[in-house]
Write an enzyme that holds these catalytic residues in place. Structure first.
Site, PDB file in Angstrom:
ATOM      1  CB  SER A   1      -8.460   1.616   5.196  1.00 54.69           C
ATOM      2  OG  SER A   1      -8.861   2.319   5.702  1.00 54.69           O
TER       3      SER A   1
ATOM      4  CB  SER B   1      -7.307   4.000   2.744  1.00 54.41           C
ATOM      5  OG  SER B   1      -7.238   3.374   3.500  1.00 54.41           O
TER       6      SER B   1
ATOM      7  CE  LYS C   1      -3.516   1.892   2.675  1.00 51.99           C
ATOM      8  NZ  LYS C   1      -5.113   1.429   4.106  1.00 51.99           N
TER       9      LYS C   1
END
Length: 454
Positions: free
Chosen positions: A173, A149, A75
């Site tokens: 997320s 996210s 990420k």
């Protein structure tokens, strides 16, 4: 093996082929780079790809460690030395000088870290779009969001651009994108994985999120989640919050031996009926197999629990950039932690009676791209945008582990998931329960998305 075959294998299967010499790190890397070249322009899932450096590393004569040279992405908030990290912002855009704890451990385990995956700006939205790289699309339908996210991570795993990922979770997320894209995710217990090198602020500075937030894996199989988490978990000598809790794998747990609490809905949280119905169907299948199943939740003040979570998230994320109004005092924060401790204790007492809680993995299925703040339709009722995070509040507040698993498809073909939550440090038990549910045919496992992939 053909490139397309290599990109369709699980992480665990790839490591087996590499260990046996049936595929080379260079072959596996090129297969994934080709797939990224083909599919990523329509998805914007992988960003800051460094193919040249990855190829140079893949040519090494030997790759020690259990990952044996498998290419992975992380990420875009987890520092990788020499790789651009933006956290979806111009303000935090930098090239990391050192590896985060997670990156260092994956490298030591034999991973070839090739790039980052797209995120929401500041990791602060339920969709993954930002001014640096743009918007991530869902591989099931590019008109839909992949969630946020960690939307780039979930989309990349679902589309076969990477066999596994590490993302973060504060308000769902990890779990919401996994459910939206039809893959697996494991939000570990709070303080299971070091946050060293995560969300780094150029120039340094104190880390505000010391509770509730965590890092965890996304993959296309339960064994892959376990492999990744076993490599990144445990103290690193820098993040002093991480507890030295050993990792202890467990064999599959048959549905017939389960004591399962079930919550098709969560008090105060919107949940689409397609998700609550699937939770009930899975619970019924466990009961039919002989398991003990009961609709139950802890006896707590749910309004207070939700409000406390919101207050703490706002405090943690704004403490060094306060908005309007007085800043919280130390006395308030200590009182909030005391209230949180009481809720944690209530959940621990609850799990003394159950092996796990079966609940929805998100508030909705994947929905069309929209401006943040746009009201969402849940079963035809307009719901404020921020309320999609309410379903995650109880377990995030109390630091509990949550496992999202694919659970088939809705009438329109979109993926549907379920979530298993357990007491603190019960990740291996949740994985064992998941294996048992899949072995018994209660859950179907991963399906490849057809839109833009096949």
């Amino acid at each position: 093996m053909a490139d397309t075959d290599l990109t369709r294998l699980t992480l665990t299967r790839l490591t087996q082929l590499l260990a046996a010499g049936e595929a080379s790190p260079a072959e596996v890397l090129e297969a994934h780079l080709t797939r990224i070249d083909t599919l990523n322009p329509g998805l914007t899932a992988v960003v800051s790809l460094d193919a040249g450096a990855a190829r140079a590393r893949a040519a090494a004569p030997a790759w020690p460690g259990p990952l044996h040279g498998v290419p992975l992405t992380l990420k875009d908030a987890i520092d990788v030395a020499g790789l651009r990290t933006t956290i979806g912002t111009v303000e935090l855009d930098h090239v990391a000088r050192t590896d985060s704890a997670v990156a260092a451990r994956l490298r030591a385990g034999g991973a070839n870290l090739v790039g980052h995956t797209n995120v929401a700006a500041w990791l602060a939205d339920h969709q993954s779009a930002n001014p640096v790289f743009g918007r991530t699309a869902n591989p099931w339908d590019q008109e839909l969001t992949a969630g946020g996210s960690s939307g780039g991570a979930a989309a990349a795993v679902a589309a076969g651009l990477t066999p596994g990922e590490i993302g973060s979770d504060l308000v769902g997320s990890l779990r919401q994108p996994a459910a939206f894209c039809g893959v697996y995710a494991l939000k570990p217990t709070e303080h299971r994985v070091p946050l060293t090198g995560f969300f780094s602020v150029p120039g340094g500075g104190p880390r505000p999120v010391r509770i509730m937030g965590c890092l965890g894996p996304i993959a296309r199989g339960l064994d892959d989640l376990e492999l990744l988490l076993s490599l990144v978990a445990g103290p690193d000598g820098d993040d002093g919050d991480v507890a030295p809790v050993p990792w202890s794998p467990r064999p599959a747990v048959a549905p017939s031996s389960l004591r399962l609490a079930v919550a098709p809905t969560i008090p105060g949280a919107p949940v689409a009926s397609v998700l609550s119905d699937r939770v009930r169907q899975v619970a019924d299948a466990v009961a039919d197999a002989g398991g003990q199943v009961e609709e139950a939740l802890p006896e707590v003040a749910w309004d207070e629990q939700l409000a406390l979570f919101g207050e703490l998230v706002l405090t943690l994320t704004s403490v060094f950039a306060p908005g309007d109004g007085p800043a919280p005092t130390l006395a308030w924060y200590l009182d909030a932690l005391s209230r949180r401790d009481r809720l944690i204790a209530a959940w621990e007492r609850f799990f003394a009676r159950y092996d796990a809680l079966l609940m929805p993995p998100a508030a909705t299925l994947a929905y069309p791209h929209c401006a943040p703040g746009t009201p969402l339709s849940v079963d035809g009722v307009e719901v404020p945008y921020h309320e999609q995070g309410f379903v995650f509040a109880p377990t995030s507040l109390t630091g509990l582990p949550g496992l999202v698993l694919p659970a088939g498809s809705a009438a329109d073909g979109l993926p549907v998931g379920v979530q298993l939550v357990g007491p603190r440090w019960s990740e291996s038990t949740l994985l064992a329960i998941g294996r048992g549910l899949e072995a018994a045919g209660v859950l179907p496992g991963f399906r490849w998305p057809p839109v833009g992939v096949e």
